[in-house]
Design a protein around this motif. Structure first.
Motif, PDB file in Angstrom:
ATOM      1  N   SER A  97       0.846  -1.191   0.000  1.00 57.30           N
ATOM      2  CA  SER A  97       0.000   0.000   0.000  1.00 57.30           C
ATOM      3  C   SER A  97       0.881   1.240   0.000  1.00 57.30           C
ATOM      4  N   ALA A  98       0.370   2.299  -0.616  1.00 55.71           N
ATOM      5  CA  ALA A  98       1.166   3.519  -0.743  1.00 55.71           C
ATOM      6  C   ALA A  98       0.320   4.739  -0.393  1.00 55.71           C
ATOM      7  N   PHE A  99       1.012   5.780   0.030  1.00 58.32           N
ATOM      8  CA  PHE A  99       0.368   7.034   0.405  1.00 58.32           C
ATOM      9  C   PHE A  99       1.202   8.167  -0.171  1.00 58.32           C
ATOM     10  N   VAL A 100       0.621   8.959  -1.054  1.00 63.92           N
ATOM     11  CA  VAL A 100       1.348  10.081  -1.647  1.00 63.92           C
ATOM     12  C   VAL A 100       1.175  11.297  -0.747  1.00 63.92           C
ATOM     13  N   LEU A 101       2.289  11.891  -0.358  1.00 67.67           N
ATOM     14  CA  LEU A 101       2.295  13.001   0.584  1.00 67.67           C
ATOM     15  C   LEU A 101       2.247  14.347  -0.142  1.00 67.67           C
ATOM     16  N   ARG A 102       1.272  15.156   0.227  1.00 66.33           N
ATOM     17  CA  ARG A 102       1.252  16.564  -0.178  1.00 66.33           C
ATOM     18  C   ARG A 102       1.869  17.353   0.971  1.00 66.33           C
ATOM     19  N   TYR A 103       3.161  17.604   0.846  1.00 67.13           N
ATOM     20  CA  TYR A 103       3.872  18.321   1.894  1.00 67.13           C
ATOM     21  C   TYR A 103       4.053  19.781   1.474  1.00 67.13           C
ATOM     22  N   ARG A 104       4.309  20.617   2.463  1.00 67.56           N
ATOM     23  CA  ARG A 104       4.414  22.054   2.196  1.00 67.56           C
ATOM     24  C   ARG A 104       5.775  22.412   1.587  1.00 67.56           C
ATOM     25  N   VAL A 105       5.719  23.253   0.576  1.00 67.21           N
ATOM     26  CA  VAL A 105       6.915  23.718  -0.123  1.00 67.21           C
ATOM     27  C   VAL A 105       6.938  25.249  -0.058  1.00 67.21           C
ATOM     28  N   ALA A 106       7.943  25.860  -0.696  1.00 64.88           N
ATOM     29  CA  ALA A 106       8.105  27.318  -0.640  1.00 64.88           C
ATOM     30  C   ALA A 106       6.768  28.021  -0.921  1.00 64.88           C
ATOM     31  N   PRO A 107       6.446  29.051  -0.122  1.00 67.12           N
ATOM     32  CA  PRO A 107       7.332  29.804   0.777  1.00 67.12           C
ATOM     33  C   PRO A 107       7.591  29.153   2.142  1.00 67.12           C
ATOM     34  N   TYR A 108       7.006  27.983   2.399  1.00 73.43           N
ATOM     35  CA  TYR A 108       7.295  27.298   3.666  1.00 73.43           C
ATOM     36  C   TYR A 108       8.744  26.831   3.679  1.00 73.43           C
ATOM     37  N   GLN A 109       9.366  26.908   4.832  1.00 75.37           N
ATOM     38  CA  GLN A 109      10.732  26.442   5.010  1.00 75.37           C
ATOM     39  C   GLN A 109      10.770  25.439   6.157  1.00 75.37           C
ATOM     40  N   TYR A 110      11.961  24.893   6.423  1.00 74.90           N
ATOM     41  CA  TYR A 110      12.151  23.979   7.544  1.00 74.90           C
ATOM     42  C   TYR A 110      11.623  24.627   8.812  1.00 74.90           C
ATOM     43  N   PRO A 111      10.843  23.882   9.634  1.00 79.88           N
ATOM     44  CA  PRO A 111      10.638  22.424   9.608  1.00 79.88           C
ATOM     45  C   PRO A 111       9.299  21.960   9.028  1.00 79.88           C
ATOM     46  N   SER A 112       8.620  22.791   8.232  1.00 80.20           N
ATOM     47  CA  SER A 112       7.249  22.461   7.821  1.00 80.20           C
ATOM     48  C   SER A 112       7.148  21.123   7.103  1.00 80.20           C
ATOM     49  N   ALA A 113       7.974  20.902   6.068  1.00 80.02           N
ATOM     50  CA  ALA A 113       7.880  19.654   5.309  1.00 80.02           C
ATOM     51  C   ALA A 113       8.172  18.445   6.190  1.00 80.02           C
ATOM     52  N   LEU A 114       9.158  18.563   7.076  1.00 79.40           N
ATOM     53  CA  LEU A 114       9.468  17.453   7.974  1.00 79.40           C
ATOM     54  C   LEU A 114       8.300  17.196   8.925  1.00 79.40           C
ATOM     55  N   GLN A 115       7.690  18.239   9.445  1.00 82.33           N
ATOM     56  CA  GLN A 115       6.506  18.056  10.285  1.00 82.33           C
ATOM     57  C   GLN A 115       5.420  17.290   9.533  1.00 82.33           C
ATOM     58  N   ASP A 116       5.256  17.619   8.249  1.00 85.03           N
ATOM     59  CA  ASP A 116       4.231  16.964   7.446  1.00 85.03           C
ATOM     60  C   ASP A 116       4.531  15.484   7.261  1.00 85.03           C
ATOM     61  N   ALA A 117       5.794  15.154   6.954  1.00 86.43           N
ATOM     62  CA  ALA A 117       6.172  13.756   6.769  1.00 86.43           C
ATOM     63  C   ALA A 117       6.024  12.973   8.072  1.00 86.43           C
TER      64      ALA A 117
END
Length: 265
Positions: free
Chosen positions: A67-87
């Motif tokens: 099973s798979a899950f495609v992640l819609r994570y935050r990108v610019a203008p968001y910076q660290y740690p937003s994408a890591l928080q999302d993952a």
């Protein structure tokens, strides 16, 4: 496909309420129970998320019984740690809802391409076992991936090795040395880092192959099992590489590695 918001009431640090402000996962489930699962992080230099590195990859994993899950994570203008928080939130969510999804909570991996590979590598190095004092039960779940699949990944944030666009979008124009070190995956490998499958092309002119080589060396020093596949030719961003007769062999190699480790059916 159903899209599940990771924070229905709003993500931490959200700048608005559009889709780009609302991290989510899209499930691609296989039938049965106790299946392995993979969280997919498409690439795009922390500026966008490449479609060809999302849904088609999930469908390939489904063919393997994963099973798979495609992640819609935050990108610019968001910076660290937003994408890591999302993952991390996505990994906790999959683990928390494992019974509903027919997933084995102890066989949940993460896969990423390019900057998404950096996100997957970061999630594999900077993780926790859950906050047992958290009011929300989901936050008590571990966000450690059980394995990682890193495809032409950005690993290092150091000069001369990193992908400058990814670093700038993630860390800004003048990141501190401390932040550069923290977000350089080859410097965050410990004995608890999960096993990894890596592939890259030797002539990648966007993300140097040294990124994968540095991480493989760090994994070796800590005696973490890994597969490393370097193909002679191939432009950056190949995804499944279906049009490349030689490089497209990465999917067979990865399927073999997944099977060897008990993740396929």
């Amino acid at each position: 496909m159903e899209t599940l918001l990771l924070w229905p009431a709003g993500a931490p640090g959200a700048l608005g309420t559009s889709d780009e402000d609302c991290p989510a996962i899209t499930p691609y489930l296989v039938g049965g129970s106790n299946n392995a699962a993979v969280l997919i992080c498409p690439g795009g230099a922390y500026w966008l998320r490449a479609d060809h590195e999302g849904g088609p990859v999930a469908e390939w994993l489904n063919l393997l019984g994963i099973s798979a899950f495609v992640l819609r994570y935050r990108v610019a203008p968001y910076q660290y740690p937003s994408a890591l928080q999302d993952a991390q939130r996505a990994l906790r969510t999959i683990r928390f809802r494992a019974g509903e999804y027919g997933v084995d909570p102890e066989r949940i991996g993460i896969l990423g391409f390019s900057a998404g590979g950096h996100l997957a590598s970061t999630a594999s190095g900077l993780f926790d076992r859950g906050n047992q004092e958290a009011e929300e039960a989901l936050e008590r779940q571990s966000c450690r991936p059980d394995f990682s699949i890193l495809c032409y990944p950005v690993i290092s944030m150091t000069d001369g090795v990193t992908h400058e666009g990814s670093r700038t979008n993630l860390l800004g124009d003048n990141p501190s040395e401390e932040l550069i070190r923290r977000l350089s995956g080859e410097l965050q490998v410990t004995p608890d880092t999960p096993p990894a499958f890596l592939w890259h092309t030797a002539d990648d002119d966007a993300v140097p192959v040294e990124n994968s080589l540095l991480l493989a060396s760090a994994l070796r020093r800590q005696q973490i099992p890994f597969d490393l596949h370097v193909y002679a030719h191939g432009v950056h961003g190949l995804g499944l590489a279906e049009e490349e007769p030689h490089t497209r062999g990465w999917t067979d190699a990865c399927a073999s590695w997944l099977g060897m480790n008990g993740y396929t059916k």
